[in-house]
Write a protein that holds these residues in place. Structure first.
Motif, PDB file in Angstrom:
ATOM      1  N   GLN A  33     -18.128   2.148   5.180  1.00  0.00           N
ATOM      2  CA  GLN A  33     -17.774   3.365   4.453  1.00  0.00           C
ATOM      3  C   GLN A  33     -17.595   4.563   5.374  1.00  0.00           C
ATOM      4  O   GLN A  33     -17.107   5.613   4.952  1.00  0.00           O
ATOM      5  CB  GLN A  33     -18.826   3.658   3.381  1.00  0.00           C
ATOM      6  N   ASN A  38      -8.431   2.698   1.511  1.00  0.00           N
ATOM      7  CA  ASN A  38      -7.872   1.439   0.999  1.00  0.00           C
ATOM      8  C   ASN A  38      -6.588   1.029   1.709  1.00  0.00           C
ATOM      9  O   ASN A  38      -5.623   0.586   1.075  1.00  0.00           O
ATOM     10  CB  ASN A  38      -7.622   1.548  -0.513  1.00  0.00           C
ATOM     11  N   ARG A  39      -6.608   1.146   3.038  1.00  0.00           N
ATOM     12  CA  ARG A  39      -5.438   0.722   3.820  1.00  0.00           C
ATOM     13  C   ARG A  39      -5.402  -0.793   4.001  1.00  0.00           C
ATOM     14  O   ARG A  39      -4.403  -1.342   4.449  1.00  0.00           O
ATOM     15  CB  ARG A  39      -5.419   1.414   5.181  1.00  0.00           C
ATOM     16  N   TRP A  40      -6.511  -1.461   3.695  1.00  0.00           N
ATOM     17  CA  TRP A  40      -6.592  -2.916   3.749  1.00  0.00           C
ATOM     18  C   TRP A  40      -7.369  -3.423   2.538  1.00  0.00           C
ATOM     19  O   TRP A  40      -8.140  -2.681   1.926  1.00  0.00           O
ATOM     20  CB  TRP A  40      -7.336  -3.397   5.011  1.00  0.00           C
ATOM     21  N   LYS A  41      -7.178  -4.674   2.204  1.00  0.00           N
ATOM     22  CA  LYS A  41      -8.067  -5.350   1.270  1.00  0.00           C
ATOM     23  C   LYS A  41      -9.230  -5.893   2.091  1.00  0.00           C
ATOM     24  O   LYS A  41      -9.049  -6.753   2.969  1.00  0.00           O
ATOM     25  CB  LYS A  41      -7.342  -6.484   0.554  1.00  0.00           C
ATOM     26  N   VAL A  70     -10.765   2.365   5.825  1.00  0.00           N
ATOM     27  CA  VAL A  70     -11.348   1.551   4.765  1.00  0.00           C
ATOM     28  C   VAL A  70     -11.495   2.374   3.490  1.00  0.00           C
ATOM     29  O   VAL A  70     -11.156   1.921   2.389  1.00  0.00           O
ATOM     30  CB  VAL A  70     -12.708   0.977   5.211  1.00  0.00           C
ATOM     31  N   ARG A  71     -12.000   3.601   3.639  1.00  0.00           N
ATOM     32  CA  ARG A  71     -12.179   4.458   2.456  1.00  0.00           C
ATOM     33  C   ARG A  71     -10.854   4.759   1.772  1.00  0.00           C
ATOM     34  O   ARG A  71     -10.792   4.931   0.554  1.00  0.00           O
ATOM     35  CB  ARG A  71     -12.860   5.778   2.856  1.00  0.00           C
ATOM     36  N   LYS A 101       0.841  -1.195   0.000  1.00  0.00           N
ATOM     37  CA  LYS A 101       0.000   0.000   0.000  1.00  0.00           C
ATOM     38  C   LYS A 101       0.877   1.246   0.000  1.00  0.00           C
ATOM     39  O   LYS A 101       2.018   1.230   0.488  1.00  0.00           O
ATOM     40  CB  LYS A 101      -0.942   0.008   1.192  1.00  0.00           C
TER      41      LYS A 101
END
Length: 213
Positions: A87, A95-98, A92-93, A31
């Motif tokens: 959300q 995109n720090r993780w899948k 999460v928004r 990331k």
């Protein structure tokens, strides 16, 4: 063929009605790097979102994996509803993780919220993922029956904290306390025959999250 496979899995896993929604926050090693101040702000928002969801009774269980990533278990029967809740999480928004969101059916240890003050503990977390191919499709029902029987034998040890399955052909999980000898899980007949693939991690969570003493 796909519908036949699904019916086999539903029968062999002996599913009950879906009772929770499981969320994996998978570690993303590649990331983008962020300035520390921005990263701190995202994580502050992430934990604030978790705290609010827990206060509302929506988030029941949360805990990180050793090495990154973690799990949420939500008090919901709707994957779409949980996706909407997520959300509100800045991490999460960004995109720090899948993120992987799955319906979950408990067979041992019902997820529940532990009120503070609580004690954090570590468990062995095993995920079973199904791998269906031409070489094993014919033996699917028998292998899944052997898998269930094998798990029932493991439960007799008293070390199983939780066990359950996901929707359709997404496999399931096993949570165990104590030191795990990998050979115990690897000896599962469905694993030996290549129908189930394993992912074993150390998981940190509040003690009592599945009603265990």
């Amino acid at each position: 063929m796909k519908s036949i496979v699904l019916l086999f899995l539903l029968g062999c896993f002996s599913l009950t009605a879906q009772d929770r929604v499981f969320v994996f926050l998978h570690h993303l090693p590649n990331k983008p790097e962020l300035p520390q101040a921005q990263l701190d702000s995202l994580m502050k928002g992430h934990f604030a979102s978790m705290k609010q969801l827990a206060a509302d009774g929506r988030l029941l269980v949360a805990g990180p994996f050793e090495g990154g990533g973690g799990i949420f278990i939500f008090n919901s029967k709707s994957v779409n509803e949980v996706n909407q809740w997520l959300q509100n999480d800045p991490g999460v928004r960004a995109n720090r993780w899948k993120v992987e969101v799955l319906p979950y059916r408990s067979r041992t240890g019902m997820p529940r919220q532990v009120k503070g003050p609580y004690q954090m503990t570590d468990y062995q977390f095993i995920r079973f993922s199904t791998y269906i191919a031409k070489f094993n499709i014919g033996s699917l029902p028998g292998l899944m029956k052997k898998h269930d029987d094998y798990l029932n034998e493991i439960k007799k040890s008293g070390n199983v904290v939780a066990e359950g399955v996901f929707g359709e052909n997404d496999g399931g999980i096993l949570v165990m306390k104590g030191t795990l000898d990998p050979r115990v899980i690897e000896a599962d007949p469905a694993v030996l025959e290549g129908l189930l693939e394993l992912d074993v991690k150390k998981w940190y969570v509040a003690k009592g999250s599945f009603g265990e003493p």
